[in-house]
Design a protein around this motif. Structure first.
Motif, PDB file in Angstrom:
ATOM      1  N   GLY A 195       0.786  -1.229   0.000  1.00  0.00           N
ATOM      2  CA  GLY A 195       0.000   0.000   0.000  1.00  0.00           C
ATOM      3  C   GLY A 195       0.812   1.269   0.000  1.00  0.00           C
ATOM      4  N   LYS A 196       2.071   1.206  -0.443  1.00  0.00           N
ATOM      5  CA  LYS A 196       2.932   2.392  -0.409  1.00  0.00           C
ATOM      6  C   LYS A 196       2.448   3.470  -1.381  1.00  0.00           C
ATOM      7  CE  LYS A 196       6.148  -0.213  -3.325  1.00  0.00           C
ATOM      8  NZ  LYS A 196       5.232  -1.365  -3.320  1.00  0.00           N
ATOM      9  N   SER A 197       1.983   3.079  -2.567  1.00  0.00           N
ATOM     10  CA  SER A 197       1.477   4.077  -3.516  1.00  0.00           C
ATOM     11  C   SER A 197       0.225   4.746  -2.973  1.00  0.00           C
ATOM     12  CB  SER A 197       1.180   3.413  -4.865  1.00  0.00           C
ATOM     13  OG  SER A 197       2.346   2.875  -5.438  1.00  0.00           O
ATOM     14  N   SER A 198      -0.662   3.961  -2.386  1.00  0.00           N
ATOM     15  CA  SER A 198      -1.922   4.507  -1.875  1.00  0.00           C
ATOM     16  C   SER A 198      -1.692   5.483  -0.737  1.00  0.00           C
ATOM     17  CB  SER A 198      -2.825   3.353  -1.415  1.00  0.00           C
ATOM     18  OG  SER A 198      -3.146   2.497  -2.482  1.00  0.00           O
ATOM     19  N   VAL A 199      -0.772   5.157   0.172  1.00  0.00           N
ATOM     20  CA  VAL A 199      -0.575   6.023   1.325  1.00  0.00           C
ATOM     21  C   VAL A 199       0.007   7.370   0.906  1.00  0.00           C
ATOM     22  CG1 VAL A 199       1.794   5.340   1.949  1.00  0.00           C
ATOM     23  CG2 VAL A 199       0.164   5.953   3.735  1.00  0.00           C
ATOM     24  N   VAL A 200       0.762   7.391  -0.199  1.00  0.00           N
ATOM     25  CA  VAL A 200       1.304   8.659  -0.698  1.00  0.00           C
ATOM     26  C   VAL A 200       0.239   9.425  -1.473  1.00  0.00           C
ATOM     27  CG1 VAL A 200       2.957   9.689  -2.296  1.00  0.00           C
ATOM     28  CG2 VAL A 200       3.697   7.900  -0.731  1.00  0.00           C
ATOM     29  N   LEU A 201      -0.432   8.746  -2.422  1.00  0.00           N
ATOM     30  CA  LEU A 201      -1.339   9.437  -3.342  1.00  0.00           C
ATOM     31  C   LEU A 201      -2.650   9.841  -2.676  1.00  0.00           C
ATOM     32  CD1 LEU A 201      -0.771   7.202  -6.506  1.00  0.00           C
ATOM     33  CD2 LEU A 201       0.320   9.360  -5.919  1.00  0.00           C
ATOM     34  N   ALA A 202      -3.194   8.977  -1.814  1.00  0.00           N
ATOM     35  CA  ALA A 202      -4.498   9.272  -1.205  1.00  0.00           C
ATOM     36  C   ALA A 202      -4.389   9.673   0.255  1.00  0.00           C
ATOM     37  CB  ALA A 202      -5.414   8.051  -1.322  1.00  0.00           C
ATOM     38  N   GLY A 203      -3.215   9.468   0.861  1.00  0.00           N
ATOM     39  CA  GLY A 203      -3.059   9.811   2.268  1.00  0.00           C
ATOM     40  C   GLY A 203      -2.227  11.049   2.495  1.00  0.00           C
ATOM     41  N   LEU A 204      -0.989  11.040   2.028  1.00  0.00           N
ATOM     42  CA  LEU A 204      -0.065  12.141   2.305  1.00  0.00           C
ATOM     43  C   LEU A 204      -0.367  13.382   1.463  1.00  0.00           C
ATOM     44  CD1 LEU A 204       2.523  13.239   3.644  1.00  0.00           C
ATOM     45  CD2 LEU A 204       3.814  12.159   1.781  1.00  0.00           C
ATOM     46  N   LEU A 205      -0.422  13.215   0.125  1.00  0.00           N
ATOM     47  CA  LEU A 205      -0.523  14.388  -0.753  1.00  0.00           C
ATOM     48  C   LEU A 205      -1.781  15.225  -0.509  1.00  0.00           C
ATOM     49  CD1 LEU A 205       0.886  12.972  -4.119  1.00  0.00           C
ATOM     50  CD2 LEU A 205       2.003  14.490  -2.478  1.00  0.00           C
ATOM     51  N   VAL A 223      11.096  15.797  -3.402  1.00  0.00           N
ATOM     52  CA  VAL A 223      10.867  14.650  -4.282  1.00  0.00           C
ATOM     53  C   VAL A 223      10.421  13.474  -3.420  1.00  0.00           C
ATOM     54  CG1 VAL A 223      11.887  13.000  -5.887  1.00  0.00           C
ATOM     55  CG2 VAL A 223      12.553  15.407  -5.992  1.00  0.00           C
ATOM     56  N   ILE A 224       9.299  12.867  -3.781  1.00  0.00           N
ATOM     57  CA  ILE A 224       8.753  11.709  -3.063  1.00  0.00           C
ATOM     58  C   ILE A 224       8.826  10.500  -3.988  1.00  0.00           C
ATOM     59  CG2 ILE A 224       6.745  10.749  -1.881  1.00  0.00           C
ATOM     60  CD1 ILE A 224       5.797  13.616  -1.387  1.00  0.00           C
ATOM     61  N   LEU A 225       9.490   9.443  -3.519  1.00  0.00           N
ATOM     62  CA  LEU A 225       9.665   8.228  -4.316  1.00  0.00           C
ATOM     63  C   LEU A 225       9.005   7.053  -3.611  1.00  0.00           C
ATOM     64  CD1 LEU A 225      13.492   8.502  -5.138  1.00  0.00           C
ATOM     65  CD2 LEU A 225      11.585   9.417  -6.465  1.00  0.00           C
ATOM     66  N   THR A 226       8.304   6.217  -4.352  1.00  0.00           N
ATOM     67  CA  THR A 226       7.840   4.933  -3.810  1.00  0.00           C
ATOM     68  C   THR A 226       8.583   3.822  -4.542  1.00  0.00           C
ATOM     69  OG1 THR A 226       6.013   4.525  -5.355  1.00  0.00           O
ATOM     70  CG2 THR A 226       5.568   5.959  -3.467  1.00  0.00           C
ATOM     71  N   MET A 227       8.973   2.788  -3.797  1.00  0.00           N
ATOM     72  CA  MET A 227       9.815   1.746  -4.387  1.00  0.00           C
ATOM     73  C   MET A 227       9.572   0.418  -3.689  1.00  0.00           C
ATOM     74  SD  MET A 227      13.929   1.839  -4.954  1.00  0.00           S
ATOM     75  CE  MET A 227      14.762   0.661  -6.017  1.00  0.00           C
ATOM     76  N   ARG A 228       9.607  -0.650  -4.470  1.00  0.00           N
ATOM     77  CA  ARG A 228       9.470  -1.996  -3.919  1.00  0.00           C
ATOM     78  C   ARG A 228      10.754  -2.421  -3.212  1.00  0.00           C
ATOM     79  NH1 ARG A 228       7.007  -5.947  -8.420  1.00  0.00           N
ATOM     80  NH2 ARG A 228       8.231  -7.391  -7.146  1.00  0.00           N
ATOM     81  N   THR A 229      10.598  -3.105  -2.088  1.00  0.00           N
ATOM     82  CA  THR A 229      11.742  -3.520  -1.277  1.00  0.00           C
ATOM     83  C   THR A 229      12.686  -4.427  -2.046  1.00  0.00           C
ATOM     84  OG1 THR A 229      10.278  -3.440   0.639  1.00  0.00           O
ATOM     85  CG2 THR A 229      12.379  -4.574   0.914  1.00  0.00           C
TER      86      THR A 229
END
Length: 1014
Positions: free
Chosen positions: A155-165, A276-282
């Motif tokens: 859920g890393k993309s969701s927490v940035v796009l719908a939560g943080l931003l 700059v905000i980056l999301t990345m798979r472990t």
């Protein structure tokens, strides 16, 4: 006090029911407020009657027992109040729940997103990550780079796009953040500079300007900063989602570095605080090591996305539902959470399941019946995908498979990632475009694929909605296993075509030879690939023409050289003839001179001057012989020169002929080169093993009786020497035969050694360390059989479980194995129904395997578990050795043993791959028969096995315990003997930890009967 008839009762038909428990509570609070005001008028009791009537009617809308119990208590309370006030009490019993009365919820109010990530517009239905969002906001305030990293599905993309931003844009988390400029989030894709250029291109700029931006970004690391700050005095925020695509999809190293350098310069700008905000798979974090500066910044500012807690999951499920009035049957939410709690990659599956339950809702209710139809969270995705697949006609099924295999990209090992491509790339010659569109539309409407629309339909981009589909749909996993090699080759063609394009269509980047022939076999080519292959063909033809022209020039030069050599040879021949004639003339003159000198000597012999004449004679004779010898040598040299010229001429002609034949032979041989190379590699291991065994045999035979004749055994027969052999020599024969007649099992590619049957002594002989159940020793005769050269590995067992589609109740009704879900003492991970080895431990032995799981695996491969007698014979042979390797005391070079620790880290470091420790192999060449893992065999355990079963046949008497042989990683040295025995219950008892831990060192290998030649 008012009398019982002083208040008129309201009809239930006229009462508007409370539609929820919260509304009923609010009505109760209102009545309490009225009573505190000492309002005992008839109007108050009329309100009480109305409340009870509305509350009774509310029962039709209350389904959960807890809610009904609370509502009934409130009604009973006011019924008692009426009785104490002398009012006629009402019937306060709740109505039965009535599903037909529940309100309908419009489809457009769907609160769940399925496999898609939550976007900015989904903020209203995004719950459960408040703490993580707050942590991210703190990181934004402290650093210009925020790295959000987690497993796929966390859920890393969701927490940035719908939560943080959204909260940053609203300014609720950081003061002043609402004044920043937020660019739309992008993904790098295969062309990260092109996607970055889309952020800075203005609406009035055309395609040429966009291309100019791309080139400027490539050449100037400060270009992004210049463009985003022009005419803008506020800080900017750029979000790069799925940053790992910079390494997995972009194959141009120069473009990758230009992309990263532009981002780094933007973060380092002193004038403004750009972020700059980056999301990345472990699993792709290691790629950052190629860019040290980025890696250092990322590690300092990374926020790890962990699995959601049970409380957070309740919020993620129930709060969006409450917003639209959706209800779940009692206990259903608890079951949803129970299935996924603690799983870091389960959120897409949860959202997909919730979306499917929403679509199967009954008015405003989600029922257990709908949940059971889906098969639970782990099966919901697979069930939906299978339902779609089976609904298609066969031609559409073929199209669906082809589309999905184009939309995934294999990486190293077993990992598969999404591959975003344009819609028109899925159209190919020979397949109707309307069929492709029809299948695509069904996949998109089922939310299995995600469509990104463009100005042109052909330029629409399509991708798999989430990697969860790749991991959790067994049918697609099976397709990928079948197509893995083909898929990588196919994607290699796409990569090579793109590289050719990026290099300005350089001829040096074109295909040649085997790669071109392979590319010509593909029919699903896009426009760039077709141009690439056409150019490669044209270049090949041009090169062949040049090669042919050069060959013709060489032939002509060779012909001219041969002609010149022929003419030179003829001239030399004439010269040699002339020299020969001159030599003959000189020889005649010399002969006459000798005759004259003889006569002169006779005449002048009496003369006083005889001595002088004799001296003259000798001088003349010497000169004549010298002349004759010179003439003869010249003639011989001439003849030799002639012969040499003729030989050179003949050799040149033969060489020209050989070159022509060689050119033709090379064209013919190249067709089989690839197959020959593959066959050579495949035979290399077997050849090495055979040569090693043969060397051992020759060394032993050299010390044995010279009259012994070793015969080549035939499958199904026992080799018989012509004389009574020494046991060591016979054992060497059997060892060689094990390698010569070895086979490879097709299902799991396991090498199986051929064990020639023979009579041997089973049990301990004169061994003080032997236990009572290892005696008495007795002779057993076995038929020929095959046995696995290695213990079954974690990788092989994971493939077996994925083939089954699970591990519970699949192995004869029992658990097959314990995974990382049940215990940390295993290398086998359960990723929501998809099984995979722990990274780095693929070739380690499978452990925590039940007897039923071992037997089911062997049956899956067409084999079986070995009998106890077969196992012991394969370990000790006929020479009665104490350990598989002989009589030497066990050491770390021979076996893995004597580590009693229960610490999981030590457990991992104690074990080795199944092909380790070649010094500890058995006499037949079998690895790991001492230590590492206890191994299941067919037999039920009995302490008097050697007495009651002298023939060595499987013991089929059910004693409740199955036999284990060979010792384990935590065994003492005495347990490594070839006769040592152990026993355990054939299935794991997870409720008893002392018994459960016994299986941390239990694995197996398979055996197979030898079918004699007809």
């Amino acid at each position: 006090m008012s009398g019982p008839d002083s208040v008129a009762h309201i009809s239930e038909n006229d009462a508007t029911p409370f539609l929820s428990l919260s509304a009923l509570r609010a009505g109760h609070r209102d009545l309490l407020q009225q009573r505190r005001g000492d309002n005992q008028a008839d109007a108050f009791y009329a309100d009480v009657h109305t409340f009870i009537a509305r509350g009774r009617a509310a029962g039709a809308y209350l389904e959960e027992d807890e809610a009904r119990w609370e509502a009934q208590n409130l009604l009973d309370y006011w019924e008692n109040e009426l009785f104490r006030a002398g009012q006629e009490p009402d019937d306060a019993l709740l109505h039965d729940f009535d599903p037909a009365l529940q309100p309908e919820i419009p489809d457009h109010l769907c609160p769940y997103v399925g496999l898609d990530a939550f976007q900015l517009q989904d903020q209203a239905v995004f719950f459960g990550r408040a703490q993580l969002v707050e942590e991210l906001a703190k990181q934004v305030s402290a650093s210009r780079l925020v790295g959000v990293i987690g497993p796929s599905g966390s859920g890393k993309s969701s927490v940035v796009l719908a939560g943080l931003l959204p909260l940053l844009q609203a300014g609720t988390l950081l003061p002043g953040s609402d004044a920043w400029h937020y660019f739309p989030s992008i993904v790098p894709g295969s062309a990260p500079l092109a996607n970055l250029a889309r952020l800075i291109v203005t609406p009035d700029e055309d395609l040429h300007a966009w291309l100019d931006h791309i080139e400027a970004l490539r050449q100037d690391a400060q270009y992004l900063t210049k463009m985003v700050t022009r005419g803008r005095e506020t800080a900017v925020v750029i979000t790069i989602d799925q940053f790992e695509e910079t390494f997995t999809l972009c194959l141009d190293e120069e473009e990758r570095r230009a992309f990263v350098n532009n981002l780094l310069h933007l973060m380092q700008t002193p004038e403004q605080r750009h972020t700059v905000i980056l999301t990345m798979r472990t699993d792709y974090e290691s790629h950052l090591a190629t860019m040290p500066l980025l890696q250092a910044l990322f590690e300092q500012n990374a926020v790890r996305v962990t699995a959601m807690t049970a409380v957070e999951l309740y919020d993620a499920i129930l709060k969006p539902a409450e917003n639209v009035g959706l209800k779940f049957q009692e206990g259903l939410v608890d079951e949803l959470i129970r299935e996924i709690v603690g799983e870091p990659a389960a959120l897409p599956l949860l959202q997909f399941t919730l979306l499917q339950l929403w679509e199967k809702r009954q008015r405003n209710r989600v029922t257990w019946e709908s949940f059971r139809q889906l098969g639970g969270v782990a099966q919901a995705l697979a069930s939906t995908a299978d339902a779609l697949y089976t609904s298609l006609i066969p031609e559409e099924q073929v199209t669906l498979r082809r589309i999905l295999l184009r939309l995934v990209q294999p990486s190293e090992g077993l990992e598969v990632t999404r591959n975003r491509i344009r819609r028109k790339a899925l159209y190919q010659a020979g397949e109707a475009q309307d069929r492709v569109d029809r299948v695509l539309d069904k996949l998109i409407s089922s939310r299995l694929l995600h469509l990104t629309r463009s100005s042109s339909t052909n330029d629409d981009q399509v991708e798999v909605a989430h990697e969860a589909l790749v991991r959790n749909w067994p049918r697609l996993v099976e397709w990928l296993d079948e197509e893995r090699v083909v898929l990588r080759k196919r994607l290699r063609l796409t990569s090579l075509a793109q590289n050719w394009e990026s290099l300005g269509r350089d001829a040096d980047a074109l295909l040649r030879g085997a790669l071109l022939r392979e590319a010509l076999e593909y029919s699903d080519l896009n426009e760039l690939e077709r141009e690439f292959i056409t150019a490669s063909q044209e270049e090949t033809v041009r090169a062949e023409r040049e090669k042919e022209a050069a060959r013709l020039r060489e032939l002509e030069a060779a012909r001219q050289l041969a002609e010149e050599q022929k003419q030179r040879a003829e001239a030399e021949k004439a010269r040699a003839e002339e020299q020969k004639q001159r030599a003959e003339a000189q020889a005649v003159a010399a002969r006459r001179l000798r005759q004259f000198n003889v006569a002169l000597l006779f005449i002048l012999a009496i003369a006083i001057v005889g001595a002088l004449l004799w001296s003259n004679y000798l001088q003349l004779q010497t000169e004549a012989e010298t002349i004759a010898a010179q003439s003869t040598n010249e003639a011989l040299l001439g003849s030799l020169a002639l012969a040499t010229v003729q030989a050179e001429q003949t050799h040149t002609a033969q060489q020209v002929t050989r070159e022509v034949a060689t050119s033709q032979a090379q064209s013919a041989s190249r067709a089989t080169a690839a197959a020959a190379e593959a066959a050579t590699i495949a035979a290399a291991t077997a050849t090495a093993q055979y040569e090693g065994a043969l060397a051992t045999q020759e060394a032993i035979v050299a010390q044995a009786t010279p009259t012994l004749v070793v015969t080549q055994p035939v499958v199904g027969e026992t080799p018989q020497p012509t004389a009574t052999p020494d046991p060591l020599v016979l054992m060497a024969q059997l060892s060689v035969q094990a390698q010569l007649s070895a086979t490879v099992r097709i299902q799991d590619q396991m090498p199986m050694l051929y064990i020639t049957g023979h009579t041997f002594w089973m049990g301990a002989v004169d061994d003080a360390s032997a236990a009572a159940d290892e005696t008495p020793a007795h002779e057993v005769t076995l038929s020929n059989f095959y046995i696995d050269q290695y213990e079954v590995s974690v990788q092989q067992y994971a493939a077996f479980l994925n083939f089954l589609g699970g591990y519970r109740q699949k192995c004869l009704g029992f658990d097959c194995v314990a995974t990382g879900t049940e215990t940390q003492f295993t290398f086998l991970l359960n990723n929501l129904g998809f099984y995979e080895p722990k990274t780095g431990y693929e070739q380690f032995p499978a452990n925590w395997v039940t007897w039923y799981g071992a037997q089911a695996y062997c049956e899956w491969t067409g084999a079986r578990l070995p009998t106890e007698a077969e196992w012991e014979y394969a370990a000790k042979g006929i020479d009665g050795r104490i350990y598989p390797w002989g009589t030497a005391v066990p050491t770390r070079n021979l076996a893995v043993f004597d580590d009693p620790s229960l610490n999981s880290n030590i457990f991992s470091s104690s074990l080795l791959p199944v092909n380790a420790l070649p010094e500890g192999i058995s006499v037949f060449g079998v690895y790991g028969m001492a230590g590492s893992m206890w191994e299941w065999v067919q037999d039920w355990y009995t302490p008097d096995y050697y007495v009651t079963n002298p023939g060595g046949q499987p013991n089929e008497t059910d004693t409740g315990l199955r036999v284990l042989r060979g010792g384990a990683w935590d065994s003492a040295a005495d347990d490594l003997r070839t006769t040592a025995r152990f026993a355990a219950v054939p299935t794991i008892r997870f409720e008893r930890i002392s018994e459960e831990l016994l299986y941390r060192g239990v694995g197996f290998r398979c055996a197979m009967d030898v079918i004699p030649d007809a």
